[in-house]
Design an enzyme around this catalytic site. Structure first.
Site, PDB file in Angstrom:
ATOM      1  N   GLU A  65     103.472  46.502 128.573  1.00 23.19           N
ATOM      2  CA  GLU A  65     102.726  47.642 128.619  1.00 23.19           C
ATOM      3  C   GLU A  65     101.187  47.205 128.164  1.00 23.19           C
ATOM      4  OE1 GLU A  65     102.511  51.478 126.373  1.00 23.19           O
ATOM      5  OE2 GLU A  65     100.521  51.134 125.989  1.00 23.19           O
ATOM      6  N   ASN A 109     106.526  68.742 106.001  1.00 21.81           N
ATOM      7  CA  ASN A 109     105.268  67.481 106.215  1.00 21.81           C
ATOM      8  C   ASN A 109     105.083  67.620 104.593  1.00 21.81           C
ATOM      9  OD1 ASN A 109     103.815  66.034 107.774  1.00 21.81           O
ATOM     10  ND2 ASN A 109     102.011  67.555 107.117  1.00 21.81           N
ATOM     11  N   LYS A 124     111.312  48.587 122.396  1.00 24.16           N
ATOM     12  CA  LYS A 124     109.956  49.801 121.700  1.00 24.16           C
ATOM     13  C   LYS A 124     109.397  49.160 122.041  1.00 24.16           C
ATOM     14  CE  LYS A 124     106.834  52.939 121.503  1.00 24.16           C
ATOM     15  NZ  LYS A 124     106.213  53.040 120.960  1.00 24.16           N
ATOM     16  N   VAL A 167     100.691  64.698 114.655  1.00 24.62           N
ATOM     17  CA  VAL A 167     100.272  64.894 116.173  1.00 24.62           C
ATOM     18  C   VAL A 167     102.080  64.979 117.027  1.00 24.62           C
ATOM     19  CG1 VAL A 167      98.656  64.524 117.242  1.00 24.62           C
ATOM     20  CG2 VAL A 167      99.482  62.794 117.579  1.00 24.62           C
ATOM     21  N   SER A 193     108.684  56.476 123.280  1.00 25.95           N
ATOM     22  CA  SER A 193     107.173  56.390 124.181  1.00 25.95           C
ATOM     23  C   SER A 193     107.020  57.213 124.941  1.00 25.95           C
ATOM     24  CB  SER A 193     107.571  55.387 124.549  1.00 25.95           C
ATOM     25  OG  SER A 193     106.069  55.215 125.820  1.00 25.95           O
ATOM     26  N   HIS A 208     108.670  46.973 125.406  1.00 28.03           N
ATOM     27  CA  HIS A 208     107.539  48.352 125.752  1.00 28.03           C
ATOM     28  C   HIS A 208     106.376  47.746 126.332  1.00 28.03           C
ATOM     29  CE1 HIS A 208     105.490  52.112 126.637  1.00 28.03           C
ATOM     30  NE2 HIS A 208     106.454  52.040 127.240  1.00 28.03           N
ATOM     31  N   ASN A 209     105.914  47.874 124.504  1.00 29.26           N
ATOM     32  CA  ASN A 209     104.902  47.898 124.443  1.00 29.26           C
ATOM     33  C   ASN A 209     103.625  46.577 124.608  1.00 29.26           C
ATOM     34  OD1 ASN A 209     105.049  50.846 123.389  1.00 29.26           O
ATOM     35  ND2 ASN A 209     103.869  50.098 121.360  1.00 29.26           N
ATOM     36  N   GLY A 226     103.920  58.955 124.115  1.00 28.30           N
ATOM     37  CA  GLY A 226     102.629  59.823 123.478  1.00 28.30           C
ATOM     38  C   GLY A 226     102.909  61.488 122.544  1.00 28.30           C
ATOM     39  N   GLY A 255     106.621  64.748 108.544  1.00 28.41           N
ATOM     40  CA  GLY A 255     105.509  64.202 108.929  1.00 28.41           C
ATOM     41  C   GLY A 255     105.209  65.261 110.418  1.00 28.41           C
ATOM     42  N   LEU A 256     104.633  65.860 110.610  1.00 29.59           N
ATOM     43  CA  LEU A 256     104.374  66.723 111.372  1.00 29.59           C
ATOM     44  C   LEU A 256     102.507  66.527 111.824  1.00 29.59           C
ATOM     45  CD1 LEU A 256     106.085  69.860 110.187  1.00 29.59           C
ATOM     46  CD2 LEU A 256     106.773  68.377 111.985  1.00 29.59           C
ATOM     47  N   ALA A 295     104.387  54.945 110.851  1.00 39.34           N
ATOM     48  CA  ALA A 295     104.956  53.762 110.041  1.00 39.34           C
ATOM     49  C   ALA A 295     103.867  52.923 109.095  1.00 39.34           C
ATOM     50  CB  ALA A 295     105.162  52.803 111.381  1.00 39.34           C
TER      51      ALA A 295
HETATM   52  P1  NBP Z   1     100.010  59.326 112.186  1.00 42.05           P
HETATM   53  O1  NBP Z   1     101.069  57.895 112.694  1.00 42.05           O
HETATM   54  O2  NBP Z   1      98.675  59.244 111.716  1.00 42.05           O
HETATM   55  O3  NBP Z   1     100.383  59.540 110.424  1.00 42.05           O
HETATM   56  C1  NBP Z   1     100.826  61.111 109.946  1.00 42.05           C
HETATM   57  C2  NBP Z   1     101.284  61.452 109.502  1.00 42.05           C
HETATM   58  O4  NBP Z   1     102.225  60.484 108.427  1.00 42.05           O
HETATM   59  C3  NBP Z   1     101.361  62.515 108.423  1.00 42.05           C
HETATM   60  O5  NBP Z   1     102.228  63.502 108.732  1.00 42.05           O
HETATM   61  C4  NBP Z   1     101.180  62.189 106.635  1.00 42.05           C
HETATM   62  O6  NBP Z   1     101.418  63.625 106.337  1.00 42.05           O
HETATM   63  C5  NBP Z   1     102.247  61.421 107.169  1.00 42.05           C
HETATM   64  N1  NBP Z   1     101.873  60.293 105.856  1.00 42.05           N
HETATM   65  C6  NBP Z   1     101.423  59.404 105.863  1.00 42.05           C
HETATM   66 BR1  NBP Z   1     100.139  58.634 106.584  1.00 42.05          BR
HETATM   67  N2  NBP Z   1     101.077  58.891 104.449  1.00 42.05           N
HETATM   68  C7  NBP Z   1     103.074  59.970 104.343  1.00 42.05           C
HETATM   69  C8  NBP Z   1     103.829  59.773 102.694  1.00 42.05           C
HETATM   70  N3  NBP Z   1     103.394  58.692 102.006  1.00 42.05           N
HETATM   71  N4  NBP Z   1     104.462  59.741 102.243  1.00 42.05           N
HETATM   72  C9  NBP Z   1     105.235  61.342 103.542  1.00 42.05           C
HETATM   73  N5  NBP Z   1     104.252  61.261 104.539  1.00 42.05           N
HETATM   74  C10 NBP Z   1     102.995  60.266 105.115  1.00 42.05           C
HETATM   75  O7  NBP Z   1     101.224  60.233 113.276  1.00 42.05           O
HETATM   76  P2  NBP Z   1     101.624  60.748 114.748  1.00 42.05           P
HETATM   77  O8  NBP Z   1     100.254  59.948 115.092  1.00 42.05           O
HETATM   78  O9  NBP Z   1     102.097  61.719 115.199  1.00 42.05           O
HETATM   79  O10 NBP Z   1     102.184  58.930 114.864  1.00 42.05           O
HETATM   80  C11 NBP Z   1     103.418  59.622 113.649  1.00 42.05           C
HETATM   81  C12 NBP Z   1     104.816  57.954 114.024  1.00 42.05           C
HETATM   82  O11 NBP Z   1     104.795  58.259 115.524  1.00 42.05           O
HETATM   83  C13 NBP Z   1     104.067  56.662 113.560  1.00 42.05           C
HETATM   84  O12 NBP Z   1     104.621  56.148 113.225  1.00 42.05           O
HETATM   85  C14 NBP Z   1     103.478  56.514 114.957  1.00 42.05           C
HETATM   86  O13 NBP Z   1     103.122  55.070 115.127  1.00 42.05           O
HETATM   87  C15 NBP Z   1     103.778  56.978 116.194  1.00 42.05           C
HETATM   88  N6  NBP Z   1     103.849  56.719 117.283  1.00 42.05           N
HETATM   89  C16 NBP Z   1     102.698  57.440 117.787  1.00 42.05           C
HETATM   90  C17 NBP Z   1     102.330  57.161 118.976  1.00 42.05           C
HETATM   91  C18 NBP Z   1     101.056  58.146 119.135  1.00 42.05           C
HETATM   92  O14 NBP Z   1     100.934  57.908 120.694  1.00 42.05           O
HETATM   93  N7  NBP Z   1     100.450  58.599 117.845  1.00 42.05           N
HETATM   94  C19 NBP Z   1     103.451  57.242 119.603  1.00 42.05           C
HETATM   95  C20 NBP Z   1     104.374  56.812 119.105  1.00 42.05           C
HETATM   96  C21 NBP Z   1     104.638  56.836 117.994  1.00 42.05           C
HETATM   97  P3  NBP Z   1     100.476  64.535 106.235  1.00 42.05           P
HETATM   98  O15 NBP Z   1     100.160  65.411 106.562  1.00 42.05           O
HETATM   99  O16 NBP Z   1      99.677  65.135 104.169  1.00 42.05           O
HETATM  100  O17 NBP Z   1      98.958  63.406 105.602  1.00 42.05           O
END
Ligand code: NBP
Length: 479
Positions: A192, A34, A185, A14, A130, A188-189, A132, A11-12, A78
């Site tokens: 926030e 990924n 977590k 951001v 946490s 925490h949110n 971002g 899962g690559l 998620a």
């Molecule tokens: P996203 O939440 O936007 O998820 C994108 C990733 O999920 C991509 O790698 C995508 O693969 C993969 N994916 C999906 Br969508 N469906 C899939 C499936 N069925 N099988 C395999 N891979 C799948 O990414 P993010 O914003 O980097 O967040 C990642 C996690 O971290 C989330 O759970 C998020 O809630 C959590 N989080 C985010 C933040 C933030 O600030 N963004 C902060 C803290 C925690 P693909 O490239 O093939 O589409």
């Protein structure tokens, strides 16, 4: 390539990409995977020079790239994607291996996944992350759950990549078994959300009641940031308020639609608090305030309703009012943390997690969105008395609230008189006053419940449950 990577990240997007880079920059060999392989290759192409990466395309290659016991971190969206990824990788793993879910999972999902994988001897480590995108790269606050054995293996790595608090300690602690990390977590949110709402209310009062411009309010926030309110959110608020829109020359805050969005963790905090019977009214008001802001049609239909419009104060009064708002903000913030820690404590009791509240406050001092100087004091309060019934029972916080309360009340009087909504400040004060009340109207509520539903009541002067024969001679019977 085989068995060389100490950790793998699948899962690559951001978050995953930046966490993978963070591990690599800290000297770990990181296997990459990924669903769409292009992301994996893009990472290596752009950042391959930052450390040792092992790019893989298939699940089998990915698992084979990991040293044993394997540490496989999932950073996908998620919900269902997390289950899909677990189903793909779990059959390829062996007893003792670890799956770390760093996504924003609901803690009940984490409990279910942990239970399911335990039978296979796999450690499932639900981990709150946490901070971002930027935190993931340079040091987040990390809240792992899962087994003690998994933390023994993972902890040192997480400590290395985590943010460091001002006293240099790593912002990571083993929160407790199964869903404890994701629960922490989630709260925490929720905190926030409350912090952001309170800051928003302070801004609006300074704008509408005191009559300050966004740029002047930015300066006020900068000053506050040198004192007890010193925090990331106050710091970025000053940045946002001083930003001017290039297209119009107007304050940025005036060209953004006033509809706040949400992803769900604040709502979960309130839903779970309802289930646990914990009053998190400040967090709930923050969630509701965002919902209300989004009801554009309802707001448009209600704009002509009667009520005062704020009339800004003169210069000298405005400065005094700003000082009062600082007191109200600080006191309300103490209350929202009090409520959040109460929820963690209740969750810990309910699920037998044994969460160390002092350790949790310590790991929020760096990396995460609510990082604040104030958290040092919360940690000191819990260190001094781990069984503290509430943060408000801590002498220092109680004294600070005592000193703030006249101003806090005055600010709410001004807000009410001038028709400026301050639901967070007001819910916090109502919570405080309810806790300190000698008697609450709950006695009347019980009387009503007994009247219409024979729900019984307890008396102040004798043990037992009682019912009054309301439809008869109104005599009392023991239930
Ligand atoms: P996203 O939440 O936007 O998820 C994108 C990733 O999920 C991509 O790698 C995508 O693969 C993969 N994916 C999906 Br969508 N469906 C899939 C499936 N069925 N099988 C395999 N891979 C799948 O990414 P993010 O914003 O980097 O967040 C990642 C996690 O971290 C989330 O759970 C998020 O809630 C959590 N989080 C985010 C933040 C933030 O600030 N963004 C902060 C803290 C925690 P693909 O490239 O093939 O589409």
């Amino acid at each position: 390539m085989s068995n060389s990577a100490q950790i793998g990240v699948t899962g690559l997007a951001v978050m995953g990409r930046n966490l993978a880079r963070n591990f690599a920059r800290n000297g770990y060999t990181v296997a990459l995977h990924n669903r769409t392989a292009a992301r994996t290759h893009a990472l290596v192409e752009e950042f391959g020079h930052e450390g040792d990466f092992v790019a893989t395309e298939t699940a089998k290659e990915f698992v084979e790239a990991l040293e044993r016991p394997r540490r496989l971190m999932i950073m996908v969206k998620a919900g269902e994607p997390t289950d899909a990824v677990i189903q793909e990788f779990a059959p390829l793993l062996e007893p003792g291996d670890m799956i770390i879910d760093g996504g924003n999972a609901h803690f009940e999902d984490t409990r279910r996944r942990e239970r399911d994988l335990r039978g296979q001897g796999i450690h499932f480590v639900g981990t709150g992350v946490s901070g971002g995108e930027e935190g993931a790269l340079n040091g987040p606050s990390i809240m792992p759950g899962g087994s003690k054995e998994s933390y023994a293996s993972l902890g040192p790595m997480l400590e290395k990549i985590s943010a460091k608090a001002p006293d240099s300690s790593p912002c990571v602690t083993h929160c407790g078994p199964d869903g404890a990390g994701h629960f922490v977590k989630m709260v925490h949110n929720g905190i926030e959300y409350a912090d952001m709402q309170l800051i928003g209310e302070a801004y609006q009062l300074l704008r509408d009641v005191a009559g300050y411009s966004p740029a002047q309010i930015a300066d006020i926030f900068r000053t506050w940031n040198t004192g007890r309110l010193d925090s990331y959110l106050i710091e970025i608020t000053a940045e946002v308020l001083s930003h001017v829109d290039a297209a119009t020359g107007k304050p940025f805050v005036d060209v953004v639609q006033d509809r706040a969005e949400q992803k769900g963790t604040g709502r979960w905090t309130v839903q779970i608090a309802l289930d646990l019977g914990v009053p998190v009214s400040g967090i709930a008001e923050a969630v509701f305030a965002r919902s209300l802001s989004g009801h554009a049609d309802l707001r448009a239909a209600s704009r002509e309703l009667a009520g005062p419009r704020a009339k800004p104060l003169g210069d000298s009064e405005a400065a005094a009012f700003a000082d009062r708002v600082e007191q109200a903000l600080y006191a309300s913030k103490i209350v929202s943390y009090t409520q959040g820690f109460h929820e963690i404590s209740a969750g810990s009791d309910q699920y037998d997690w044994d969460i160390d509240l002092g350790a949790v406050s310590a790991i929020w001092r760096g990396g995460c969105i609510i990082r604040a100087a104030f958290l040092d004091r919360i940690r000191a309060a819990y260190d001094a008395r781990p069984d503290l019934p509430s943060l408000l029972s801590d002498e220092t916080f109680a004294q600070e609230i005592a000193a703030a309360q006249d101003d806090w009340r005055e600010v709410l009087v001004a807000a009410t008189r001038q028709g400026v909504p301050a639901p967070g400040f007001s819910a916090a004060l109502a919570y405080y006053d309810a806790l300190r009340a000698d008697r609450l109207p709950a006695a009347l509520t019980q009387g009503q419940r007994d009247f219409f539903g024979a729900h019984t009541y307890r008396r102040v002067d004798r043990e037992g449950s009682f019912h009054t024969l309301w439809g008869g001679d109104r005599s009392e019977v023991e239930a």
